[in-house]
Structure formats: structure tokens, C-alpha cells
Design an enzyme around this catalytic site. Structure first.
Site, PDB file in Angstrom:
ATOM      1  N   GLU A 158      60.121  27.161 -25.179  1.00  0.00           N
ATOM      2  CA  GLU A 158      60.803  27.580 -26.508  1.00  0.00           C
ATOM      3  C   GLU A 158      60.872  26.778 -27.576  1.00  0.00           C
ATOM      4  O   GLU A 158      61.976  26.044 -27.918  1.00  0.00           O
ATOM      5  CB  GLU A 158      62.102  27.819 -25.897  1.00  0.00           C
ATOM      6  CG  GLU A 158      62.380  28.855 -24.811  1.00  0.00           C
ATOM      7  CD  GLU A 158      63.642  29.268 -24.259  1.00  0.00           C
ATOM      8  OE1 GLU A 158      64.899  28.722 -24.706  1.00  0.00           O
ATOM      9  OE2 GLU A 158      64.077  30.308 -23.670  1.00  0.00           O
ATOM     10  N   GLU A 359      61.389  32.734 -17.136  1.00  0.00           N
ATOM     11  CA  GLU A 359      62.848  32.566 -16.928  1.00  0.00           C
ATOM     12  C   GLU A 359      63.326  34.012 -17.352  1.00  0.00           C
ATOM     13  O   GLU A 359      63.108  34.734 -18.058  1.00  0.00           O
ATOM     14  CB  GLU A 359      63.694  31.369 -17.965  1.00  0.00           C
ATOM     15  CG  GLU A 359      63.298  30.085 -17.734  1.00  0.00           C
ATOM     16  CD  GLU A 359      63.899  29.463 -18.881  1.00  0.00           C
ATOM     17  OE1 GLU A 359      65.048  29.703 -19.360  1.00  0.00           O
ATOM     18  OE2 GLU A 359      63.498  28.329 -19.300  1.00  0.00           O
TER      19      GLU A 359
HETATM   20  C1  BG6 Z   1      66.404  28.761 -22.053  1.00  0.00           C
HETATM   21  C2  BG6 Z   1      66.064  27.369 -21.622  1.00  0.00           C
HETATM   22  O1  BG6 Z   1      66.626  28.587 -23.439  1.00  0.00           O
HETATM   23  O2  BG6 Z   1      67.503  29.300 -21.604  1.00  0.00           O
HETATM   24  C3  BG6 Z   1      66.881  26.741 -20.473  1.00  0.00           C
HETATM   25  O3  BG6 Z   1      64.495  27.241 -21.371  1.00  0.00           O
HETATM   26  C4  BG6 Z   1      68.345  27.291 -20.527  1.00  0.00           C
HETATM   27  O4  BG6 Z   1      66.723  25.671 -20.399  1.00  0.00           O
HETATM   28  C5  BG6 Z   1      68.255  28.708 -20.320  1.00  0.00           C
HETATM   29  O5  BG6 Z   1      68.982  26.537 -19.611  1.00  0.00           O
HETATM   30  C6  BG6 Z   1      69.980  29.187 -20.432  1.00  0.00           C
HETATM   31  O6  BG6 Z   1      70.432  28.914 -21.740  1.00  0.00           O
HETATM   32  P1  BG6 Z   1      71.690  27.981 -21.489  1.00  0.00           P
HETATM   33  O7  BG6 Z   1      72.031  27.507 -22.809  1.00  0.00           O
HETATM   34  O8  BG6 Z   1      72.798  28.837 -20.933  1.00  0.00           O
HETATM   35  O9  BG6 Z   1      71.500  26.870 -20.631  1.00  0.00           O
END
Ligand code: BG6
Length: 456
Positions: A158, A359
Site C-alpha cells: 500500500e 487483505e
Molecule cells: C491496510 C494495511 O491498510 O489496512 C494494514 O495493509 C491495516 O496494515 C489494514 O491494518 C486495516 O487498517 P487499519 O487502519 O484499520 O489497521
């Protein structure tokens, strides 16, 4: 590899789960020294994976995972960015070997929001071209060390999020236009660094595959007004295409070039840069997807200064989508499983590369009730998104795997421990570390069964 069985996985990142601060020779990372927010967990213990890794891999095996996406802590491997910490390498050898023992494919990301603070102190981290050299050295160290056991890799996670998050890059002292100019410069250096790393990878891990991980943008225009359509096209260029076009084609989108030129922010590009950018390419794209966004043209009364830096752009702004519902306090953009389908169709037609979901998950403040977490809301979310994956596969898109975020509860990238994503509950709070005991949520058992059912 992409034609083999569908990969079922779960994801984490090092600074969000490991902890082990000051242990095993780990150096200080940018993420360790972020300005502490009151009442929010830091990374010192995180989910204490550093001490629970064996148990965590055991749960992965129980789930039936075929892939585990994690990241290396750059600061555990090269504490000062220059000298190798063999104890750090050993930690990852153990973790990788344990995964392999259960037939789980280790899938490391080299850079997931964390780097040795020394590199920021010495020369401003990604602001300097020196960081390209240091990242290449770090990657080479990892390929030499793990390349014989690991054949699936991700380069950078990202770029959009990390280049704009000051507390992650460590460059906290600039503001306004200066910070935005730096953001574009850091992004350019990361693109070059990724290409350098891919070049090294081809030599050291010739039979492996390496991909770029993006924060996929499914963008809906707020209306059919030409101004809103143009805004949504610009948003796509600034939030996604600029990173992926560079990664895959070695060039920026034209409107992005025009905008940066006008501002005087376009990084200088040498002939050697051009050659490097054009000659190396990733093998696949990793997709992180949580929700879609709705975009409209900027109005004179809009105050963009309160938005995250990547939205501080006079070409577009974000707005509510009245057609997307089911919000909870953390999923502020709503829940939109179909957006996963639409985004991937679009991505595939622009890049024609195999895709893996790296993810996808639901944040919720889960609370124990009689020792259990009955997270039906998470099951519903995962089920809806996996159905869209199935549809993509049925329609012939080369989607070769799905990793949910996250395997276990972890420190959110900026909102602490109350915001939970895991299939496994970790017994700690923002304020109290407790024993970080693992408790399997209802979604763990659901995912276990869903994996057994298979894809197609
Ligand atoms: C993505 C990242 O942006 O989203 C993760 O790769 C992150 O590291 C995930 O944890 C969720 O976002 P957040 O801010 O809720 O942790």
C-alpha cells in the site's frame, strides 16, 4: 504456481503482531517511535506473536490455511539499516520452517509500513535516494537467506497509505504543500526501489514470483455529472493508477504527470531511472480491499485540510454513498462486497496480471461473552466477499488466492487494539497487555469449514 490449487490464507504484518520490542537484537523502527496516542496500544508487545509464533502457526494449520501472508520487520533483520542481525533472521527461519512443516506456503512482504528509524535519522528515509540502495540491500539479504524455501513474495504494501502517513515514514516535520511534495517524491523512490528489488529477485530466486500489493480503489462517481465523472477518474489516477502503472508499466498516468508538473513537484527522472522502470515488472498484483469509495468534484466550500493527505487534492473529494449500508463505528465507508468484484474486473483489464486478495476483513470491537466471540457480523462479511471471489473465478479471472485480514487481532495501523479484525481473539486491551491468550472466534470455525468446501 498460479494454476495450482486456490490458495486460502490469512494475513498479518510484523509491526502489528510481533511485539518483542528490544528483544532478539531488534532495532528501533519508525513504528516504535510514532508519537504515542493516549489510550492506544503501541507496538512494543502488540499481539506478542514474537513469543506465540509456534502456537499461532498451529492455529493456521488447524484452520487449513495453504498460505500465510506476513511481513518481515526490516528493523529486526537490519536493526540500523546496515548490519545484519542473525538472531532476527533466525526468528523468521523458525517461523517459515514451522509453516512449511504444515504445508503452509509462507508469503512474506518486504515492506509493510515499518523501517529502521536510523535510516530516517540519517537521511530522511524514503525522502532520499539512498533509501533505494538500503532497501535493495535488505531485500537481497532476505532473498539470499530465505529464497530457497520461499517462492511467493510481495514487495511493498500500500504505497498510497504509507507515503502519506507521516508517522509511518517517520518524516513528521513537514506540513501542507511541502509534505505533499515529499509524499510524491517518496512514492517515486519506492517505485524505483521496487524495480531494483525485482531485478535482484530474478537473479536470486529465479523460480519465485513477486508482486506489488495495492490498496484497491473501487470508485463510484457521486453522480453522472461530467465534473463528478472527471473527479472519479482523477481519484483513480492519484489513489491507485500512479502506483500500479509504475509497478507494471514503468510510467505514471498522464494527468498525474500534468498535475505534478504544474505544481513543480514532478521528481526528476534520469535515463537510468527510465531504463530501470521499464525493464522490470511484477508477476502478480496483491489486492487489499475493505470497502469502496464515492467521489465527487470539489466545491468552493469544501475544507480538504482535515482529510487524509492522499485526499488533499483539489481534483476530487470523498463523499457518502447512499447505496452502501451496514456501517459500524470502524467501517466508516460502509460494506460493499460487490465492490471487490467490480474493482478486480477493472484492475485485471488494465494490468492483465494474476491477482491474489492479500487483505480483506471486518473491523469490530469484539467483546468476550462467556469466554466466546460470536462474530456473526464478520462471518457475513467474509462470506459475501468470498462469494464475489467465486464469481470472479467462474467468469475466468485469474484470481489465485484469498487472504483474510487478519489471522489474529492486532494493533490497527493507527487505531490501536479496540479495532479488531482477527479470526483469533487476543486477550489484551489498549491499556492492559494481560497475557495475550488466544481464543478462537466463531469466524475461525466458519473459515475452517469454508476452506474445506473449496473454491472451484
Ligand atoms: C491496510 C494495511 O491498510 O489496512 C494494514 O495493509 C491495516 O496494515 C489494514 O491494518 C486495516 O487498517 P487499519 O487502519 O484499520 O489497521
Amino acid at each position: 504456481m498460479f494454476q495450482d490449487n486456490f490458495l486460502w490464507g490469512a494475513s498479518t504484518s510484523a509491526f502489528q503482531v510481533e511485539g518483542g520490542f528490544g528483544q532478539g537484537g531488534k532495532g528501533i523502527a519508525t513504528t516504535d517511535v510514532r508519537p504515542k496516542k493516549v489510550g492506544i496500544a503501541d507496538t512494543k508487545v502488540a499481539s506478542d506473536h514474537y513469543h506465540h509464533w509456534k502456537e499461532d502457526v498451529h492455529y493456521m494449520a488447524q484452520l487449513g490455511l495453504s498460505v500465510y501472508r506476513f511481513s518481515f520487520n526490516w528493523s529486526r533483520i537490519l536493526p540500523d539499516g546496515k548490519n545484519i542481525n542473525y538472531e532476527g533472521l533466525q526468528f523468521y527461519h523458525q517461523l517459515i520452517d514451522e509453516c512449511l512443516k504444515y504445508g503452509i506456503k509462507p508469503f512474506p512482504t518486504l515492506y509493510h509500513f515499518e523501517m529502521p528509524q536510523a535510516l530516517v535519522d540519517n537521511y530522511g528515509g524514503w525522502k532520499s535516494r539512498q533509501c533505494i540502495e538500503d532497501f535493495a540491500y535488505y531485500a537481497e539479504t532476505c532473498f539470499n537467506e530465505f529464497g530457497k524455501k520461499v517462492d511467493l513474495w510481495a514487495s511493498i504494501n500500500e504505497m498510497m497509505v504509507v507515503t502519506s502517513a507521516k508517522e509511518l515514514t517517520g518524516n513528521i516535520s513537514s506540513f501542507g504543500d511541502e509534505a505533499r511534495k515529499e509524499m510524491y517524491l517518496m512514492s517515486y523512490h519506492m517505485s524505483l526501489a521496487e524495480k531494483r528489488v525485482i531485478r535482484i529477485f530474478r537473479k536470486l530466486v529465479p523460480s519465485g514470483k513477486i508482486g506489488h500489493v495495492c490498496a484497491m480503489q473501487t470508485i463510484y462517481p457521486a453522480s453522472p455529472k461530467p465534473e463528478d465523472i472527471q473527479a472519479s477518474m482523477s481519484a483513480k489516477d492519484f489513489l491507485q493508477n500512479c502506483f500500479l502503472d509504475m509497478s507494471v508499466y514503468g510510467r505514471y498516468p498522464q494527468y498525474y504527470i500534468h498535475y505534478l508538473q504544474e505544481k513543480g513537484w514532478l521528481p526528476e527522472q534520469s535515463e537510468a531511472d527510465k531504463e530501470l522502470l521499464q525493464s522490470e515488472h511484477p508477476d502478480f498484483i496483491g489486492v487489499n480491499y475493505y470497502s469502496s469509495s464515492c467521489i465527487r468534484a470539489v466545491l468552493p466550500e469544501d475544507d480538504l485540510s482535515k482529510l487524509p493527505p492522499f485526499y488533499q487534492n483539489e481534483n476530487f473529494t470523498i463523499t457518502n454513498n447512499p447505496h452502501i449500508s451496514m456501517q459500524n463505528e470502524w467501517m466508516v465507508s460502509g460494506i460493499d462486497a460487490k465492490g471487490l468484484y467490480l474493482g478486480i474486473r477493472d484492475l485485471y483489464e488494465r494490468y492483465h496480471l494474476p491477482i491474489i486478495i492479500t487483505e480483506n476483513g471486518l473491523a469490530y470491537s469484539d467483546e468476550l461473552s462467556n469466554g466466546c466471540i460470536n462474530d456473526d457480523y464478520r462471518i457475513e462479511y467474509l462470506d459475501a466477499h468470498i462469494q464475489q471471489c467465486k464469481r470472479l473465478r467462474e467468469e475466468g479471472y485469474p484470481l489465485f488466492g484469498y487472504c483474510t485480514w487478519s489471522l489474529l487481532d492486532l494493533v490497527s495501523s493507527h487505531q490501536g487494539f479496540k479495532k479488531r479484525y482477527g479470526l483469533i481473539y487476543v486477550d489484551r486491551t489498549d491499556e492492559e497487555v494481560k497475557d495475550c491468550r488466544r481464543i478462537l472466534k466463531k469466524s475461525f470455525y466458519w473459515y475452517q469449514n469454508r476452506i474445506k468446501e473449496g473454491m472451484n
